[in-house]
Design a protein around this motif. Structure first.
Motif, PDB file in Angstrom:
ATOM      1  N   ASP A 293       0.832  -1.204   0.000  1.00 25.19           N
ATOM      2  CA  ASP A 293       0.000   0.000   0.000  1.00 25.19           C
ATOM      3  C   ASP A 293       0.866   1.254   0.000  1.00 25.19           C
ATOM      4  OD1 ASP A 293      -2.642   1.441   0.470  1.00 25.19           O
ATOM      5  OD2 ASP A 293      -1.530   2.047   2.249  1.00 25.19           O
ATOM      6  N   ALA A 294       1.952   1.236   0.784  1.00 28.62           N
ATOM      7  CA  ALA A 294       2.853   2.384   0.845  1.00 28.62           C
ATOM      8  C   ALA A 294       3.495   2.644  -0.519  1.00 28.62           C
ATOM      9  CB  ALA A 294       3.932   2.144   1.898  1.00 28.62           C
TER      10      ALA A 294
ATOM     11  N   THR B 238       2.264   1.869  -3.462  1.00 28.02           N
ATOM     12  CA  THR B 238       1.229   2.406  -4.347  1.00 28.02           C
ATOM     13  C   THR B 238       1.050   3.900  -4.128  1.00 28.02           C
ATOM     14  OG1 THR B 238       0.063   0.281  -4.394  1.00 28.02           O
ATOM     15  CG2 THR B 238      -1.202   2.242  -4.983  1.00 28.02           C
ATOM     16  N   ARG B 239       1.029   4.316  -2.873  1.00 28.49           N
ATOM     17  CA  ARG B 239       0.874   5.735  -2.555  1.00 28.49           C
ATOM     18  C   ARG B 239       2.100   6.524  -3.021  1.00 28.49           C
ATOM     19  NH1 ARG B 239      -3.147   6.537   1.572  1.00 28.49           N
ATOM     20  NH2 ARG B 239      -4.043   4.539   2.185  1.00 28.49           N
ATOM     21  N   ALA B 240       3.285   5.959  -2.814  1.00 34.63           N
ATOM     22  CA  ALA B 240       4.511   6.659  -3.207  1.00 34.63           C
ATOM     23  C   ALA B 240       4.570   6.852  -4.721  1.00 34.63           C
ATOM     24  CB  ALA B 240       5.724   5.880  -2.721  1.00 34.63           C
ATOM     25  N   ARG B 241       4.077   5.903  -5.469  1.00 32.63           N
ATOM     26  CA  ARG B 241       4.081   6.031  -6.930  1.00 32.63           C
ATOM     27  C   ARG B 241       3.161   7.147  -7.391  1.00 32.63           C
ATOM     28  NH1 ARG B 241       3.788  -0.469  -7.936  1.00 32.63           N
ATOM     29  NH2 ARG B 241       6.057  -0.873  -7.910  1.00 32.63           N
ATOM     30  N   ARG B 242       2.120   7.425  -6.613  1.00 33.02           N
ATOM     31  CA  ARG B 242       1.218   8.524  -6.953  1.00 33.02           C
ATOM     32  C   ARG B 242       1.805   9.875  -6.573  1.00 33.02           C
ATOM     33  NH1 ARG B 242      -3.094   5.288  -4.561  1.00 33.02           N
ATOM     34  NH2 ARG B 242      -3.197   6.777  -2.840  1.00 33.02           N
ATOM     35  N   LEU B 243       2.877   9.862  -5.774  1.00 29.14           N
ATOM     36  CA  LEU B 243       3.485  11.091  -5.267  1.00 29.14           C
ATOM     37  C   LEU B 243       4.974  11.093  -5.617  1.00 29.14           C
ATOM     38  CD1 LEU B 243       1.826  10.947  -1.737  1.00 29.14           C
ATOM     39  CD2 LEU B 243       1.237  12.562  -3.552  1.00 29.14           C
TER      40      LEU B 243
END
Length: 240
Positions: A9-10, A12-17
């Motif tokens: 999950d982390a 996935t979030r990092a790829r969006r940011l």
């Protein structure tokens, strides 16, 4: 922490940011390893989890070659797992600052070269600054200071970047807005890392940590203005 239950999950979030630079938080003393337990049995106890006794682990890391071989395997596996995410490696540090251990530090430097490691956190919190910012509180120099100095020398010899100072050790889990606001005017020259343990809610595993309050601190417009007031430049390890 690539072996953590929320790692996917982390990522996935990092790829969006993409502007959020992410480091590898090597874990060698808490929870489950990345490698199968049968391959690194020397590092584990009980339910195929790392030995949580830091003193016992430190002694075994230093004196037992077979333990160091297993340690090297697990450290490499965690670097590999980070590489597999496709995220740029901003920096490396150790869970509970276990990278202060000379055997761990040596392995991280040797193995990290193969994965493009350019920066490592040094957990060096200047007590004099804490005393100036909070004269009503008492602070003592940490007993592990010699290991901090040794780690910095190792990193310098290896040509790796590191922070000059770090804040968050004395107040671990309590980095709230009022504290940071008082600290900002006293930040010393050089690169200071201020680290937090934020979360959207309290976590049962760390009941004494004010995680929601730390998250609010990171989002605080008051602190953004305070940072601007003192001309502090925000940076990432990748900017050093």
């Amino acid at each position: 922490m690539v072996g953590g239950t929320a790692a996917a999950d982390a990522v996935t979030r990092a790829r969006r940011l993409p502007e959020l630079h992410v480091g590898l938080h090597l874990n060698l003393i808490d929870g489950h390893p990345v490698l199968p337990a049968v391959e690194i049995r020397q590092l584990l106890r009980g339910k195929d989890e790392f030995d949580r006794n830091m003193a016992r682990s430190a002694v075994r890391f230093f004196f037992m070659p077979r333990v160091r071989r297993a340690l090297a395997m697990e450290i490499r596996a965690q670097f590999e797992a980070f590489r597999a995410t496709g995220l740029p490696l901003d920096h490396v540090n150790g869970h509970k600052h276990m990278h202060l251990h000379p055997s761990v530090a040596t392995l991280i430097i040797d193995i990290g070269r193969d994965y493009g490691m350019k920066a490592v956190r040094v957990p060096s919190e200047p007590v004099a600054v804490l005393r100036r910012a909070f004269p009503e509180e008492r602070y003592r120099s940490p007993p592990y200071r010699p290991w901090v100095v040794a780690l910095r020398r190792r990193l310098q010899r290896a040509g790796l970047c590191a922070n000059d100072h770090l804040f968050g050790l004395a107040w671990s889990g309590g980095m709230v807005e009022a504290r940071i606001s008082r600290l900002i005017p006293h930040l010393p020259e050089g690169v200071s890392e201020i680290y937090f343990h934020p979360a959207a809610q309290r976590v049962p595993a760390a009941p004494g940590y004010w995680r929601a309050e730390e998250l609010a601190t990171l989002l605080s417009p008051v602190l953004r203005d305070r940072i601007a007031e003192f001309g502090i430049r925000l940076a990432r390890y990748g900017d050093l």
